[in-house]
Design an enzyme around this catalytic site. Structure first.
Site, short mmCIF file in Angstrom:
data_model
loop_
_atom_site.label_atom_id
_atom_site.label_comp_id
_atom_site.label_asym_id
_atom_site.label_seq_id
_atom_site.Cartn_x
_atom_site.Cartn_y
_atom_site.Cartn_z
N ARG A 215 40.96 -31.37 -10.33
CA ARG A 215 41.00 -29.92 -10.02
C ARG A 215 41.87 -29.68 -8.77
NH1 ARG A 215 42.22 -25.09 -10.87
NH2 ARG A 215 41.88 -23.94 -8.96
N HIS A 242 28.25 -21.53 -10.12
CA HIS A 242 28.82 -21.82 -11.44
C HIS A 242 30.12 -22.61 -11.24
CE1 HIS A 242 31.16 -20.81 -15.13
NE2 HIS A 242 29.99 -20.94 -15.70
N THR A 340 31.86 -25.96 -18.09
CA THR A 340 31.20 -26.71 -17.02
C THR A 340 31.46 -28.20 -17.27
OG1 THR A 340 29.52 -24.99 -17.04
CG2 THR A 340 28.98 -27.00 -15.85
N LYS A 440 27.73 -15.74 -24.12
CA LYS A 440 28.24 -15.51 -22.76
C LYS A 440 28.09 -14.04 -22.41
CE LYS A 440 30.15 -18.82 -20.52
NZ LYS A 440 31.14 -19.25 -19.53
N LYS A 526 18.36 -25.37 -40.31
CA LYS A 526 19.06 -24.90 -39.11
C LYS A 526 19.37 -23.41 -39.24
CE LYS A 526 22.53 -26.78 -36.14
NZ LYS A 526 23.75 -26.33 -35.89
#
Ligand code: M24
Length: 543
Positions: A215, A242, A340, A440, A526
Site C-alpha cells: 500500500r 475500516h 478488507t 454494502k 441454500k
C-alpha cells in the site's frame, strides 16, 4: 494453470520496501518532523504534528513493553476518527503487536462478536464507545485493561491515555534513539480487521507488514498515489477503523500529507471545511459523491480548491461520477477498488488515464484475472466473470479459520473477490455485480447471515432471508423476507424495531420487510438471494 490470461500491475516507480511497516513509518515520521500539521480534526481544530505522532507512538511502544505486551500480543482500537487514533496503531507496528480495529458504533453484542475473534488484552477506546466496552470487559476474560483515548481523566476502571503513559512510559526516552523492532515483514501480523468475506458471519482478516508495504508503495507512486508533495492537504471522511480509512491514512503519513479529518458526514460542515482549509484532495465513500452531484448546497460554497476526488468501497454510478467532475470542474474521479482482504485498493485510476465508470487499472505489484463463473477459466477483455487477485498486498488469511481461508484463496494463491466484472481493451476494470452475500450500506459491510441469525431468534419468526435493496443515496439497504410461525403475527415496523434494538445503525432493516410463505431455497437448502431481491423489489415498486 497454463495459458492463463493474467493482467499485471503497472511498472512501479519504487521498489517494494522489504522492511517492516513500523520501521518505514518511524523513518517517515522522523523525516517529516519539520511539518507542523499531520492531522487536523476539523470539528475541534485540534492539530497534531508529525513530531507529535513520532513522540507519542514511540512513548506508547515503550509503554507496551513495560506493561508486558510482547510480539504478537493483541490490542484493539475502538474510536471514531480522531487526531490520536493512530498513536496506538503505529506503536503496535513498531513492536510487532497486533491491532484489531472495531467499529465505535457497535453494540455490546457486536463488540463481543468482533473482538472474540482476536481477543485483545488491551483496548484503546473513545468516550463514545466506553459504556459498551466496559460492559464487554466485565463479561469476557481476555480484556485486561481499557485505556480512554480522548479523556484527560480516568473514568471508573478505564484509565485515560495520559495516565497510562505516565505510569508505563520511560521519562528519559529520546525518540531519536528509539528503534522499532525488526521482524519478518512477510510473516508478521500487523492488523486483524473485520469482514464477512463472501459468506457467513464476520471473520478476522489477518494483514501483515508486507501487505502495508505494498500500500505504501502505491501511495508513493506518481500515477497511483494521492499527490505526493509533502504537506498537501487531504480531507478524509472515511472511517479509520475500516481498511479504506486505515490504510489510506497510514500511507499519507509515509508521504507527509496534511490530513484534515471528519468524524461524520454533515452536509454544510463538510462543504465549509473544504472551503476553510482550501482542500485540493478529498477521499470519500460513494454516498457523499451522490450528495456532491445533486445537492443545491454545493453551489453555495467555494470549492474551487478541489483538484482531486478519490472514492471507492462501493459502486459509483457513472452519471454521478460525470456530474461531480463537471460540477467541481475537475478532469475526472479517481476510483479505487479493494476489499478488507486486499488490505487496500488493488485497482486504482491512474492520474494520467481516467476513464469514467471504471474502477481503475491493476495497481503495481498486483496481478488480476477474470474467471468464468462456471468453468473457472480466465477470460480475455470485455468478458464478465469473477475478479481474482494475487499479490503481496493480499491477506494472510482469516484468523483461526482455515476453511474460510481456503475458500477465499485458492491453491495457486488467487483471492476470489466474490465480485463480477470485466476489463476493456485498455485494461480498465468495471465492477458490475456482486456474487457474494455481502450488503454494502454507505460503504459499510452488512452481513446478511448476522441479520438472519438475529431474526431467527425471534419467537414469532419461522424463517428469514436478508439481502440488499438498491438505493441511490446509500448504495444498498438491508431488506428482509420473513416467514412467520403459524398463528403468530408481527408488523413490518415491529421487525424493523426488533433489529434496530440489537444492531448498530448501519445494519438496520431500511430496505423493507416482505412476508412470504417460504424463503426461496435451492436444491442444497441454500438461500437464493436473487429471488429475495426480486421479492423486495416488487414491494418497492408497489410503494
Ligand atoms: P470491504 N466499486 C464497486 N464495488 C466496490 C468498490 C468499487 N470501487 N470498492 C469496493 N467495492 C465492494 O468493506 C466490492 O463488492 C472495501 O470496501 C475497501 C477496502 C480497502 C480499500 O472493503 C468489494 O468486494 C478500499 C475499499 C478502497 N476503496 O477505494 C480506495 N480504497 C481508494 C480509492 C482511491 O471489505 C467490497 O466492496 C485511491 C486509493 C484508494 F485506496 C469490499 O468491501
Amino acid at each position: 494453470m497454463p495459458n492463463e490470461i493474467i493482467l499485471h500491475g503497472a511498472k512501479p516507480r519504487d521498489p517494494l520496501d522489504l522492511g517492516t511497516a513500523g520501521i518505514q513509518l518511524y523513518r517517515a515520521l522522523t523525516n517529516f518532523s519539520f511539518l507542523r500539521e499531520a492531522l487536523i480534526d476539523a470539528h475541534t481544530e485540534e492539530v497534531v504534528s508529525y513530531a507529535d505522532i513520532l513522540e507519542n507512538s514511540c512513548r506508547l511502544a515503550k509503554c507496551y513493553e513495560n506493561y508486558g505486551l510482547r510480539q504478537n500480543s493483541v490490542i484493539s482500537v475502538c474510536s471514531e476518527n480522531s487526531t490520536i487514533f493512530f498513536y496506538p496503531v503505529i506503536a503496535a507496528l513498531y513492536m510487532g503487536v497486533i491491532t484489531a480495529t472495531v467499529n465505535d458504533s457497535y453494540t455490546e453484542r457486536e463488540l463481543l462478536e468482533t473482538l472474540n475473534i482476536s481477543k485483545p488484552e488491551l483496548v484503546f477506546c473513545s468516550k463514545k464507545a466506553i459504556k459498551n466496552m466496559m460492559a464487554l470487559k466485565r463479561n469476557v476474560n481476555f480484556i485486561k485493561k481499557v485505556v480512554l483515548l480522548d479523556s484527560k481523566e480516568d473514568m471508573g476502571e478505564a484509565q485515560c491515555l495520559s495516565n497510562f503513559m505516565a505510569r508505563y512510559s520511560e521519562p528519559n526516552l529520546d525518540v531519536r534513539n528509539f528503534k522499532p523492532r525488526d521482524f519478518d515483514a512477510k510473516e508478521q501480523v500487523a492488523l486483524i480487521m473485520s469482514s464477512s468475506g463472501t459468506t457467513g458471519l464476520p471473520k478476522g482478516v489477518v494483514l501483515t507488514h508486507r501487505n502495508l508495504s505494498v500500500r505504501f508503495v502505491h501511495c508513493k507512486d506518481p500515477l497511483f498515489g494521492t499527490r505526493t508533495i509533502p504537506s498537501t492537504s487531504i480531507l478524509s471522511i472515511v472511517p479509520f477503523h475500516h481498511a479504506f480509512g486505515m490504510f489510506t491514512t497510514l500511507s499519507y503519513f509515509i508521504v507527509g500529507l496534511r490530513v484534515v479529518l471528519l468524524k461524520r458526514f454533515e452536509e454544510k460542515f463538510f462543504l465549509s471545511t473544504i472551503e476553510k482549509y482550501r482542500i485540493p484532495t478529498i477521499v470519500l465513500a460513494p454516498p457523499v459523491m451522490v450528495f456532491l452531484a445533486k445537492s443545491p448546497l454545493v453551489d453555495q460554497y467555494d470549492l474551487s480548491s478541489i483538484r482531486e476526488v478519490a472514492t471507492g468501497g462501493a459502486p459509483v454510478g457513472t452519471e454521478v461520477a460525470v456530474a461531480v467532475a463537471k460540477r467541481l470542474k475537475i478532469g475526472g474521479i479517481l476510483q479505487g477498488y479493494g476489499l478488507t482482504e486486499t488490505c487496500c485498493a488493488v485497482l486504482i485510476t491512474p492520474h494520467d488515464d481516467v476513464k469514467t465508470g471504471s474502477t481503475g487499472r491493476v495497481a503495481p505489484y498486483v496481478q488480476a484475472k477474470i474467471v468464468d463463473l462456471t468453468t473457472g477459466k480466465s477470460l480475455g477483455p470485455n468478458k464478465r466473470g469473477e475478479l481474482c487477485f494475487k499479490s503481496e498486498i493480499i491477506m494472510k488469511g482469516y484468523f483461526n479459520n482455515k476453511q474460510a481461508t481456503e475458500e477465499a484463496i485458492d491453491k495457486e494463491g488467487w483471492l476470489h473477490s466474490g465480485d463480477v466484472g470485466y476489463y476493456d481493451d485498455d485494461g480498465h476494470f468495471f465492477v458490475v455485480d456482486r456474487l457474494k452475500e455481502l450488503i454494502k450500506y454507505k460503504g459499510y459491510q452488512v452481513a446478511p447471515a448476522e441479520l438472519e441469525w438475529l431474526l431467527l431468534q425471534h419467537p414469532s419468526i419461522k424463517d428469514a432471508g436478508v439481502t440488499g435493496v438498491p438505493d441511490e443515496a446509500a448504495g444498498e439497504l438491508p431488506g428482509a423476507c420473513i416467514v412467520l410461525q403459524e398463528g403468530k403475527s408481527l408488523t413490518e415496523q415491529e421487525i424493523i424495531d426488533y433489529i434496530a434494538e440489537r444492531v448498530s445503525p448501519t445494519k438496520r432493516i431500511r430496505g423493507g420487510v416482505v412476508f412470504v410463505d417460504d424463503i426461496p431455497k435451492g436444491a442444497t437448502g441454500k438461500l437464493v438471494r436473487s429471488e429475495l431481491r426480486k421479492l423486495l423489489a416488487q414491494k418497492k415498486s408497489k410503494l
